[in-house]
Write an enzyme that holds these catalytic residues in place. Structure first.
Site, PDB file in Angstrom:
ATOM      1  N   HIS A   1       0.925  -1.343   0.006  1.00 20.72           N
ATOM      2  CA  HIS A   1       0.050   0.000   0.005  1.00 20.72           C
ATOM      3  C   HIS A   1       0.892   1.318  -0.002  1.00 20.72           C
ATOM      4  O   HIS A   1       0.297   2.326   0.454  1.00 20.72           O
ATOM      5  CB  HIS A   1      -1.088  -0.002   1.161  1.00 20.72           C
ATOM      6  CG  HIS A   1      -1.797  -1.134   1.431  1.00 20.72           C
ATOM      7  ND1 HIS A   1      -3.044  -1.452   0.940  1.00 20.72           N
ATOM      8  CD2 HIS A   1      -1.374  -2.315   2.177  1.00 20.72           C
ATOM      9  CE1 HIS A   1      -3.304  -2.697   1.275  1.00 20.72           C
ATOM     10  NE2 HIS A   1      -2.451  -3.214   2.086  1.00 20.72           N
TER      11      HIS A   1
ATOM     12  N   SER B   1      15.094  20.656 -16.097  1.00 19.58           N
ATOM     13  CA  SER B   1      13.905  21.525 -16.461  1.00 19.58           C
ATOM     14  C   SER B   1      14.421  22.787 -17.153  1.00 19.58           C
ATOM     15  O   SER B   1      15.566  23.650 -16.820  1.00 19.58           O
ATOM     16  CB  SER B   1      13.285  21.973 -15.068  1.00 19.58           C
ATOM     17  OG  SER B   1      12.396  23.049 -15.523  1.00 19.58           O
TER      18      SER B   1
ATOM     19  N   LYS C   1      15.893  21.033 -10.977  1.00 21.11           N
ATOM     20  CA  LYS C   1      15.339  19.680 -11.314  1.00 21.11           C
ATOM     21  C   LYS C   1      16.400  18.569 -12.150  1.00 21.11           C
ATOM     22  O   LYS C   1      17.247  19.131 -12.766  1.00 21.11           O
ATOM     23  CB  LYS C   1      14.316  20.022 -12.347  1.00 21.11           C
ATOM     24  CG  LYS C   1      13.112  20.708 -11.710  1.00 21.11           C
ATOM     25  CD  LYS C   1      12.354  20.057 -10.396  1.00 21.11           C
ATOM     26  CE  LYS C   1      11.789  18.813 -10.747  1.00 21.11           C
ATOM     27  NZ  LYS C   1      10.408  19.036 -11.674  1.00 21.11           N
TER      28      LYS C   1
ATOM     29  N   GLU D   1       9.965   7.701 -16.643  1.00 19.84           N
ATOM     30  CA  GLU D   1       8.648   7.855 -16.953  1.00 19.84           C
ATOM     31  C   GLU D   1       8.195   7.387 -18.345  1.00 19.84           C
ATOM     32  O   GLU D   1       6.933   6.963 -18.555  1.00 19.84           O
ATOM     33  CB  GLU D   1       8.483   9.584 -16.747  1.00 19.84           C
ATOM     34  CG  GLU D   1       8.636  10.030 -15.302  1.00 19.84           C
ATOM     35  CD  GLU D   1       9.042  11.489 -15.426  1.00 19.84           C
ATOM     36  OE1 GLU D   1       8.015  12.174 -15.141  1.00 19.84           O
ATOM     37  OE2 GLU D   1       9.867  11.965 -15.739  1.00 19.84           O
TER      38      GLU D   1
END
Ligand code: ARG
Length: 466
Positions: A159, A286, A292, A299
């Site tokens: 979970h 970024s 970043k 992804e």
């Protein structure tokens, strides 16, 4: 209008095909990648035609030489692919006809329907071998990450809440299991591909005395004992697209697997976890926020997984409800298959590349796994060893957790007196349950994350992956 163009089927037509229709119906832009398999099939077919006396051996040799020349031209990137010739089959046949007159006999007892089915079966065998190799590459990268960090412990999650401690290696070995099943699936698909449909003709075979077993043997469609494997129903052979669906399904499931691994790494690389540092080579920055470092490779693996599922769905819908046998709809079967192959292949390479560059933040892992709450279940097992029924033990430890929360203390900072009032089966050694290395050593059974088992799995995977 180009009436002349369709030498292969133009006989009964008086008007040529609309230029728009040619652009709409061509497949050569994508099926040209079947050229090596198409040529292999044509060589085997012409060898068979000579074997049964439908062409002479001189004609066969001329056809073979011509096909070799064409393959070399294609490989060199010098072949002139013509949209107006529709597909890879007609492009090659027309080019061959210009080189050797005997080519006019090549299509004897053959249709593009059994030809394309054969090409694709040869293709699937090669594609499965390719993906199995790339899965192996990804597995090796994962195994070497485990090897470099043998002693690292992290929390395992259910979970997405901290559950119990595991060796990082145990977590990574779960990925090896997933990928191993994927590889096995591809070898099953390759085995299903191993039947020769040539000789099925357009739908109902041929009246000519061909030798299907000869062709099958020549193309390597044989069983373990070298006996030819030929398809048993001509109508099924030209309309069956199960393999396409099975292959895309194996790719989609592999994609689901690398999507799950990717998600773990994305979480682990976040500031909130910071268990790992992903390699710069597989991350991007970024354009706006200078701080970043984004886990783009992971992804994209998640994103590609959606695409692989889409391809599977396209194929299922394409075939659903089609009347037997061949329908031109089926030409649309190739782009999703090729895309699934290519995207699965590059994803596996990226997975391997990323895993190869992962660095562990050991101190973060150690801090996370030091949370004594991860061993609450061990404390319940302690009570069980002291004769308490598990349900009662679970309840008692729940009360210990609640008390620690009330006192804002870690579990192992409660006093002996605290826990004794909760259950008298707690003895002075109760706090030993929080000794992490002893706790790990107790996990002894097969498949468990204890050190002896993990060592055993290291040996197993080193052997499996060589
Ligand atoms: N390019 C076609 C395909 O991929 C080959 C088979 C064509 N057969 C036909 N009857 N038009 O499906």
């Amino acid at each position: 209008m180009a009436k002349q163009a369709q030498a292969t089927w133009g006989g009964r037509f008086s008007a040529g095909t609309a230029e728009l229709m040619l652009r709409f119906s061509e497949s050569v832009s994508f099926d040209r990648r079947l050229a090596p398999f198409d040529i292999q099939g044509s060589k085997a077919h012409s060898a068979m035609l000579a074997h049964v006396g439908l062409i002479t051996s001189a004609e066969r040799d001329a056809i073979h030489a011509g096909l070799d020349t064409i393959l070399a031209t294609i490989v060199a990137g010098k072949f002139k692919w013509e949209t107006k010739l529709e597909d890879v089959h007609m492009n090659i046949e027309q080019a061959l006809t210009k080189l050797v007159p005997a080519a006019a006999k090549l299509h004897t007892a053959r249709s593009r329907n059994d030809q394309v089915a054969t090409d694709m079966r040869l293709y699937f065998k090669a594609a499965c071998t390719d993906l199995i190799q790339k899965i192996d590459g990804a597995q090796r990268a994962i195994l070497s990450l485990a090897e470099k960090n043998r002693d690292v412990l992290i929390p395992g999650y259910t979970h997405l809440q901290r559950a119990q401690p595991v060796f990082l290696a145990h977590h990574l070995f779960a990925y090896l299991e997933m990928l191993q099943r994927d590889a096995e699936r591809f070898s099953v698909v390759a085995d299903h591909a191993n039947w020769c449909p040539l000789g099925s003709g357009a739908i109902a075979g041929t009246t000519l005395p061909i030798d299907r077993e000869f062709t099958a043997k020549t193309l390597g469609f044989v069983d373990a004992k070298g006996r030819p494997r030929v398809t048993q129903n001509s109508m099924d052979a030209v309309s069956d697209r199960d393999l396409f669906i099975e292959f895309a399904s194996a790719c989609a499931l592999t994609g689901v697997h690398f999507s799950r691994m990717a998600e773990d790494l994305i979480l682990w690389a976040s500031q909130e976890f910071k268990f790992v540092e992903l390699p710069d080579a597989f991350c991007t920055g970024s354009s706006l926020m200078p701080q970043k470092k984004n886990p783009d490779s992971m992804e994209l693996l998640r994103g590609k997984s959606a695409r692989l599922q889409g391809n599977l769905h396209t194929l299922l819908v394409l075939v659903k409800g089609l009347p037997l046998t061949y329908n031109r709809d089926l030409q649309e079967d190739k782009p999703p298959v090729f895309d699934s192959h290519d995207q699965t292949a590059i994803s596996l390479e990226v997975l391997a590349g990323t895993f190869a560059g992962v660095e562990l933040h050991r101190e973060k892992c150690a801090a996370a796994v030091a949370d004594p709450a991860l061993l609450a279940t061990d404390l319940a097992d302690y009570l069980v060893r002291n004769g308490v029924a598990f349900r009662e033990a679970h309840h008692a430890v729940g009360a210990v957790v609640k008390l620690a929360e009330q006192k804002s203390l870690p579990l192992d900072q409660l006093t002996f007196a605290d826990v004794q009032t909760i259950n008298p089966a707690f003895k002075a050694d109760w706090v030993d349950s929080f000794n992490l290395s002893k706790a790990m050593a107790r996990r002894k059974g097969t498949g468990m994350p204890g050190p002896a088992q993990v060592a055993r799995q290291f040996k197993r995977w080193e052997k499996v992956l060589g």
